[in-house]
Design a protein around this motif. Structure first.
Motif, PDB file in Angstrom:
ATOM      1  N   VAL A   1     -31.793  -7.121  37.551  1.00  0.00           N
ATOM      2  CA  VAL A   1     -32.403  -8.432  37.777  1.00  0.00           C
ATOM      3  C   VAL A   1     -31.552  -9.198  38.786  1.00  0.00           C
ATOM      4  O   VAL A   1     -30.326  -9.254  38.651  1.00  0.00           O
ATOM      5  CB  VAL A   1     -32.499  -9.236  36.460  1.00  0.00           C
ATOM      6  CG1 VAL A   1     -33.081 -10.624  36.716  1.00  0.00           C
ATOM      7  CG2 VAL A   1     -33.317  -8.479  35.434  1.00  0.00           C
ATOM      8  N   HIS A   2     -32.196  -9.796  39.791  1.00  0.00           N
ATOM      9  CA  HIS A   2     -31.459 -10.523  40.823  1.00  0.00           C
ATOM     10  C   HIS A   2     -31.569 -12.028  40.635  1.00  0.00           C
ATOM     11  O   HIS A   2     -32.590 -12.539  40.170  1.00  0.00           O
ATOM     12  CB  HIS A   2     -31.958 -10.118  42.210  1.00  0.00           C
ATOM     13  CG  HIS A   2     -31.644  -8.704  42.559  1.00  0.00           C
ATOM     14  ND1 HIS A   2     -32.527  -7.667  42.370  1.00  0.00           N
ATOM     15  CD2 HIS A   2     -30.508  -8.140  43.046  1.00  0.00           C
ATOM     16  CE1 HIS A   2     -31.964  -6.523  42.743  1.00  0.00           C
ATOM     17  NE2 HIS A   2     -30.739  -6.791  43.154  1.00  0.00           N
ATOM     18  N   PHE A   3     -30.503 -12.724  41.012  1.00  0.00           N
ATOM     19  CA  PHE A   3     -30.486 -14.180  40.963  1.00  0.00           C
ATOM     20  C   PHE A   3     -29.766 -14.680  42.214  1.00  0.00           C
ATOM     21  O   PHE A   3     -29.187 -13.902  42.978  1.00  0.00           O
ATOM     22  CB  PHE A   3     -29.811 -14.681  39.679  1.00  0.00           C
ATOM     23  CG  PHE A   3     -28.339 -14.365  39.577  1.00  0.00           C
ATOM     24  CD1 PHE A   3     -27.378 -15.311  39.897  1.00  0.00           C
ATOM     25  CD2 PHE A   3     -27.908 -13.103  39.144  1.00  0.00           C
ATOM     26  CE1 PHE A   3     -26.019 -15.024  39.805  1.00  0.00           C
ATOM     27  CE2 PHE A   3     -26.551 -12.811  39.045  1.00  0.00           C
ATOM     28  CZ  PHE A   3     -25.607 -13.771  39.372  1.00  0.00           C
ATOM     29  N   TRP A   4     -29.793 -15.986  42.433  1.00  0.00           N
ATOM     30  CA  TRP A   4     -29.174 -16.576  43.615  1.00  0.00           C
ATOM     31  C   TRP A   4     -27.731 -16.967  43.317  1.00  0.00           C
ATOM     32  O   TRP A   4     -27.456 -17.685  42.350  1.00  0.00           O
ATOM     33  CB  TRP A   4     -29.943 -17.819  44.076  1.00  0.00           C
ATOM     34  CG  TRP A   4     -31.298 -17.501  44.620  1.00  0.00           C
ATOM     35  CD1 TRP A   4     -32.502 -17.720  44.014  1.00  0.00           C
ATOM     36  CD2 TRP A   4     -31.587 -16.881  45.874  1.00  0.00           C
ATOM     37  NE1 TRP A   4     -33.526 -17.272  44.816  1.00  0.00           N
ATOM     38  CE2 TRP A   4     -32.996 -16.761  45.962  1.00  0.00           C
ATOM     39  CE3 TRP A   4     -30.798 -16.427  46.930  1.00  0.00           C
ATOM     40  CZ2 TRP A   4     -33.622 -16.195  47.066  1.00  0.00           C
ATOM     41  CZ3 TRP A   4     -31.423 -15.865  48.030  1.00  0.00           C
ATOM     42  CH2 TRP A   4     -32.817 -15.746  48.096  1.00  0.00           C
ATOM     43  N   GLY A   5     -26.822 -16.480  44.150  1.00  0.00           N
ATOM     44  CA  GLY A   5     -25.437 -16.904  44.072  1.00  0.00           C
ATOM     45  C   GLY A   5     -25.195 -18.099  44.974  1.00  0.00           C
ATOM     46  O   GLY A   5     -26.058 -18.480  45.781  1.00  0.00           O
ATOM     47  N   PRO A   6     -24.026 -18.710  44.902  1.00  0.00           N
ATOM     48  CA  PRO A   6     -23.729 -19.883  45.725  1.00  0.00           C
ATOM     49  C   PRO A   6     -23.562 -19.527  47.202  1.00  0.00           C
ATOM     50  O   PRO A   6     -23.048 -18.465  47.535  1.00  0.00           O
ATOM     51  CB  PRO A   6     -22.425 -20.409  45.126  1.00  0.00           C
ATOM     52  CG  PRO A   6     -21.781 -19.211  44.490  1.00  0.00           C
ATOM     53  CD  PRO A   6     -22.908 -18.359  43.994  1.00  0.00           C
ATOM     54  N   TYR A   7     -23.979 -20.448  48.065  1.00  0.00           N
ATOM     55  CA  TYR A   7     -23.894 -20.280  49.514  1.00  0.00           C
ATOM     56  C   TYR A   7     -23.988 -21.694  50.104  1.00  0.00           C
ATOM     57  O   TYR A   7     -25.035 -22.112  50.574  1.00  0.00           O
ATOM     58  CB  TYR A   7     -25.051 -19.401  49.986  1.00  0.00           C
ATOM     59  CG  TYR A   7     -25.063 -18.976  51.440  1.00  0.00           C
ATOM     60  CD1 TYR A   7     -24.096 -19.375  52.356  1.00  0.00           C
ATOM     61  CD2 TYR A   7     -26.087 -18.153  51.908  1.00  0.00           C
ATOM     62  CE1 TYR A   7     -24.141 -18.969  53.674  1.00  0.00           C
ATOM     63  CE2 TYR A   7     -26.144 -17.731  53.226  1.00  0.00           C
ATOM     64  CZ  TYR A   7     -25.174 -18.145  54.109  1.00  0.00           C
ATOM     65  OH  TYR A   7     -25.231 -17.735  55.426  1.00  0.00           O
ATOM     66  N   PRO A   8     -22.897 -22.450  50.047  1.00  0.00           N
ATOM     67  CA  PRO A   8     -22.973 -23.868  50.414  1.00  0.00           C
ATOM     68  C   PRO A   8     -23.617 -24.139  51.772  1.00  0.00           C
ATOM     69  O   PRO A   8     -24.348 -25.128  51.916  1.00  0.00           O
ATOM     70  CB  PRO A   8     -21.505 -24.314  50.384  1.00  0.00           C
ATOM     71  CG  PRO A   8     -20.883 -23.420  49.365  1.00  0.00           C
ATOM     72  CD  PRO A   8     -21.562 -22.090  49.548  1.00  0.00           C
TER      73      PRO A   8
ATOM     74  N   GLU B   1     -22.835 -27.367  44.488  1.00  0.00           N
ATOM     75  CA  GLU B   1     -23.282 -25.982  44.586  1.00  0.00           C
ATOM     76  C   GLU B   1     -22.826 -25.177  43.373  1.00  0.00           C
ATOM     77  O   GLU B   1     -23.596 -24.397  42.797  1.00  0.00           O
ATOM     78  CB  GLU B   1     -22.753 -25.345  45.877  1.00  0.00           C
ATOM     79  CG  GLU B   1     -23.241 -23.936  46.124  1.00  0.00           C
ATOM     80  CD  GLU B   1     -24.666 -23.865  46.654  1.00  0.00           C
ATOM     81  OE1 GLU B   1     -25.101 -22.757  47.004  1.00  0.00           O
ATOM     82  OE2 GLU B   1     -25.354 -24.909  46.707  1.00  0.00           O
ATOM     83  N   THR B   2     -21.579 -25.359  42.970  1.00  0.00           N
ATOM     84  CA  THR B   2     -21.073 -24.675  41.777  1.00  0.00           C
ATOM     85  C   THR B   2     -21.888 -25.056  40.549  1.00  0.00           C
ATOM     86  O   THR B   2     -22.339 -24.184  39.785  1.00  0.00           O
ATOM     87  CB  THR B   2     -19.596 -25.020  41.554  1.00  0.00           C
ATOM     88  OG1 THR B   2     -18.817 -24.445  42.607  1.00  0.00           O
ATOM     89  CG2 THR B   2     -19.097 -24.487  40.218  1.00  0.00           C
ATOM     90  N   GLU B   3     -22.090 -26.339  40.358  1.00  0.00           N
ATOM     91  CA  GLU B   3     -22.818 -26.822  39.181  1.00  0.00           C
ATOM     92  C   GLU B   3     -24.233 -26.258  39.136  1.00  0.00           C
ATOM     93  O   GLU B   3     -24.694 -25.755  38.096  1.00  0.00           O
ATOM     94  CB  GLU B   3     -22.857 -28.348  39.207  1.00  0.00           C
ATOM     95  CG  GLU B   3     -23.621 -28.970  38.050  1.00  0.00           C
ATOM     96  CD  GLU B   3     -23.725 -30.489  38.180  1.00  0.00           C
ATOM     97  OE1 GLU B   3     -24.457 -31.100  37.373  1.00  0.00           O
ATOM     98  OE2 GLU B   3     -23.095 -31.059  39.094  1.00  0.00           O
ATOM     99  N   ARG B   4     -24.925 -26.309  40.256  1.00  0.00           N
ATOM    100  CA  ARG B   4     -26.322 -25.869  40.270  1.00  0.00           C
ATOM    101  C   ARG B   4     -26.434 -24.350  40.218  1.00  0.00           C
ATOM    102  O   ARG B   4     -27.380 -23.818  39.602  1.00  0.00           O
ATOM    103  CB  ARG B   4     -27.017 -26.428  41.510  1.00  0.00           C
ATOM    104  CG  ARG B   4     -27.148 -27.946  41.462  1.00  0.00           C
ATOM    105  CD  ARG B   4     -27.856 -28.521  42.677  1.00  0.00           C
ATOM    106  NE  ARG B   4     -27.990 -29.972  42.561  1.00  0.00           N
ATOM    107  CZ  ARG B   4     -28.636 -30.734  43.436  1.00  0.00           C
ATOM    108  NH1 ARG B   4     -29.204 -30.192  44.507  1.00  0.00           N
ATOM    109  NH2 ARG B   4     -28.711 -32.041  43.250  1.00  0.00           N
ATOM    110  N   ALA B   5     -25.506 -23.648  40.855  1.00  0.00           N
ATOM    111  CA  ALA B   5     -25.538 -22.188  40.799  1.00  0.00           C
ATOM    112  C   ALA B   5     -25.284 -21.687  39.380  1.00  0.00           C
ATOM    113  O   ALA B   5     -25.918 -20.724  38.927  1.00  0.00           O
ATOM    114  CB  ALA B   5     -24.504 -21.603  41.756  1.00  0.00           C
ATOM    115  N   LEU B   6     -24.366 -22.318  38.682  1.00  0.00           N
ATOM    116  CA  LEU B   6     -24.101 -21.919  37.301  1.00  0.00           C
ATOM    117  C   LEU B   6     -25.287 -22.240  36.388  1.00  0.00           C
ATOM    118  O   LEU B   6     -25.607 -21.449  35.490  1.00  0.00           O
ATOM    119  CB  LEU B   6     -22.835 -22.608  36.790  1.00  0.00           C
ATOM    120  CG  LEU B   6     -21.524 -22.115  37.418  1.00  0.00           C
ATOM    121  CD1 LEU B   6     -20.355 -22.986  36.979  1.00  0.00           C
ATOM    122  CD2 LEU B   6     -21.255 -20.650  37.062  1.00  0.00           C
TER     123      LEU B   6
END
Length: 445
Positions: free
Chosen positions: A165-172, A185-190
């Motif tokens: 399963v794929h998800f989006w990692g952080p990429y500011p 970005e950290t908060e929303r990615a987590l």
């Protein structure tokens, strides 16, 4: 041998990876030393790609070559069911470098097999089927590893594995979460990762597999707090955290393992490439005591004829010793901080086509754009043929000037050997300075 003979044999008989066989013309290489390699016509190239971001110790390090020769004279091979001095020593040295209680090593022939077996370990340990990984990722070309991969090389191999399963990692810089700061970005990615786990069913998920620093797909350095947050989420749901350090490990990020930069301890670390700079095929998984204990009485369902090959392990032992004695990890960190970072900042200030530079150690990306305000990439995602023309022109300009670049999509990656000198970096950046005029021609902002 002549260039013509080498090219003739190659074109007649070698089947190349990731290529349309009739559309390539591989350069015949005669030799290499340090940060350079050369062809049969005397053209020398500064290797700003470390081949495939793996020749961390540089080409033809004499002590490493000598260690391989010494082992070959002693014992070339022995099957993995026996105990072997170099196999055991390599495992001990790697375990001593790893954080926490990661004290055992399962050896493989490369990074893809390392990730394949890390997933197998996680599934066996948890009894769960699913593995989460990011879209911007590459984890290898074997069946499960390519299914875990996020980049387009996965597409032609779909349907060969299940439970990925794929998800989006952080990429500011290109935030999929519309963030306006690294902290956001950290908060929303987590939150996105947590939501993905909840909706997939936490009780079905064996592992989260992440490149500590995303490699080929952007050299994406995780924003502050992200990896620690992933660790906490995995602990909360009983999920194994696998750090893919195949590209990022062994000095590439100015650390033995890139996770050390953030003080985070995964459950499994996969490695290859820099462990012996590709002088011989070698990879592996560093395993926590807790996961190793799962297989104390229950057999681990996997194995390889060449697991812990003595020649490869001897090269790893020698490489680690050389790294320690010559201060190569520390050198990589310093050259990144003191030479590469300011040099790339100067290029960004000079060339409008440079949207962002980012990285650490000897692991950097120049992201090229047509417009800084809109951040439109210089070429589209997964561009091929005429659409990739500007990047092909840029790569050709580098090679004409004696620099071998690593290009991917709209980026140039700066990844020389960890042993590169300050003068060599400046030489390469000077060539990039000239070549970036090609990208500037397409700037429309």
């Amino acid at each position: 041998m002549t260039a013509q003979t080498v090219r003739g044999d190659d074109r007649a008989h070698v089947f190349h990876s990731w290529s349309a066989q009739g559309l390539i013309d591989p350069l015949p290489v005669e030799g290499a030393l340090g940060s350079y390699f050369w062809d049969y016509d005397g053209h020398r190239f500064l290797d700003f790609s470390s081949q495939l971001v793996n020749v961390n110790i540089g080409h033809q390090h004499p002590r490493l070559v000598a260690a391989i020769q010494e082992q070959a004279a002693k014992l070339c091979t022995i099957q993995p069911a026996f105990a072997n001095d170099k196999r055991g020593e390599a495992a001990r040295l790697i375990s001593e470098l790893a954080p926490g209680t990661l004290n055992r090593v399962f050896f493989t022939n490369g990074g893809a097999e390392a990730n394949e077996n890390a997933i197998r370990l996680a599934r066996g340990h948890t009894g769960r089927p699913k593995v989460l990984s990011t879209y911007r990722s590459y984890h290898g070309g074997t069946t499960t590893a390519i299914a875990a991969t996020g980049d387009p090389r996965r597409w032609a191999n779909e349907g060969t594995a299940v439970g990925l399963v794929h998800f989006w990692g952080p990429y500011p810089y290109r935030s999929p979460f519309f963030s306006d700061s690294a902290e956001q970005e950290t908060e929303r990615a987590l939150k996105h990762l947590r939501d993905t786990i909840v909706f997939e069913g936490a009780g079905t998920i064996a592992a989260v597999l992440l490149e500590t620093v995303v490699g080929t797909n952007g050299i994406l350095v995780p924003p502050p707090g992200y990896l620690r947050g992933v660790r906490e989420i995995c602990d909360e749901f009983g999920i194994v955290f696998i750090a893919d350090e195949v590209m990022a490990g062994f000095g590439r990020c100015g650390e033995w393992f890139a996770v050390d930069r953030w003080g985070v301890t995964p459950d499994l670390i996969t490695f290859a490439k820099g462990v012996n700079s590709g002088y011989l095929p070698l990879g592996g998984v560093v395993i926590s005591d807790e996961i190793a204990e799962t297989f104390r009485e229950r057999p681990f369902p996997g194995g390889l004829t060449y697991s812990g090959h003595p020649l490869a392990c001897a090269s790893a032992v020698a490489s680690i010793e050389i790294f320690k004695e010559e201060g190569i990890v520390e050198h990589a960190r310093a050259i990144g901080d003191d030479v590469i970072a300011p040099g790339l900042a100067a290029l960004a200030a000079k060339h409008p086509s440079v949207g962002e530079v980012r990285g650490l150690g000897v692991f950097w990306a120049i992201e090229l754009v047509r417009d800084r305000a809109t951040r439109e990439p210089l070429v589209p995602f997964n561009a091929a043929g005429a659409a990739a023309g500007p990047m092909n022109e840029l790569a050709a300009a580098c090679k004409e000037r004696g620099l071998w670049p690593f290009t991917h999509f709209n980026r140039v990656h700066v990844a020389p050997p960890c042993t590169v000198t300050a003068d060599e970096v400046r030489e390469g950046l000077s060539i990039l300075d000239d070549a970036l005029s090609v990208a500037d021609k397409y700037y429309a902002g």
